[in-house]
Design a protein around this motif. Sequence first.
Motif, short mmCIF file in Angstrom:
data_model
loop_
_atom_site.label_atom_id
_atom_site.label_comp_id
_atom_site.label_asym_id
_atom_site.label_seq_id
_atom_site.Cartn_x
_atom_site.Cartn_y
_atom_site.Cartn_z
N SER A 58 -34.12 2.55 10.80
CA SER A 58 -33.67 2.58 9.30
C SER A 58 -33.55 4.02 9.05
CB SER A 58 -34.92 2.14 8.60
OG SER A 58 -35.82 2.89 8.72
N LYS A 59 -32.59 4.42 8.01
CA LYS A 59 -32.24 5.21 7.51
C LYS A 59 -33.49 6.21 7.07
CE LYS A 59 -27.56 4.19 5.78
NZ LYS A 59 -26.79 3.97 4.71
N LYS A 60 -34.66 5.68 6.50
CA LYS A 60 -35.62 6.15 6.30
C LYS A 60 -36.21 6.98 7.42
CE LYS A 60 -39.50 5.07 3.33
NZ LYS A 60 -40.26 3.92 2.49
N LYS A 61 -36.61 6.23 8.74
CA LYS A 61 -37.04 6.77 9.54
C LYS A 61 -36.14 7.82 10.49
CE LYS A 61 -39.68 2.96 11.52
NZ LYS A 61 -39.96 1.83 12.70
N LYS A 63 -34.48 9.84 8.68
CA LYS A 63 -34.47 11.01 7.92
C LYS A 63 -35.96 11.74 8.15
CE LYS A 63 -33.11 10.64 3.29
NZ LYS A 63 -33.28 10.60 1.92
N ARG A 64 -36.92 11.00 8.35
CA ARG A 64 -38.29 11.52 8.62
C ARG A 64 -38.29 12.12 10.03
NH1 ARG A 64 -41.76 6.75 9.07
NH2 ARG A 64 -41.35 6.62 6.56
#
Length: 76
Positions: A58-61, A63-64
């Motif tokens: 995922s994009k969230k992962k 980014k993190r």
Amino acid sequence: MDGDDFAGKAAAEAKGLNPGLIVLLVVGGPLLVFLIANYVLYVYAQKNLPPRKKKPVSKKKLKREKLKQGVPVPGE
């Protein structure tokens, strides 16, 4: 006379199958067949099936992870 009697009993007992051998054949036979069949199927699957696709990250992962590494995230 006792020696002849003992030899006769030993011969009579030797004709029957050992109960331990019967249990070993009944349990060990199917188990051995199962393990061999599993190995054959595994080798067949390795050769003929395509590799499994990985789940998209995922994009969230992403980014993190980039923030942890100190790389600036584009768009921010």
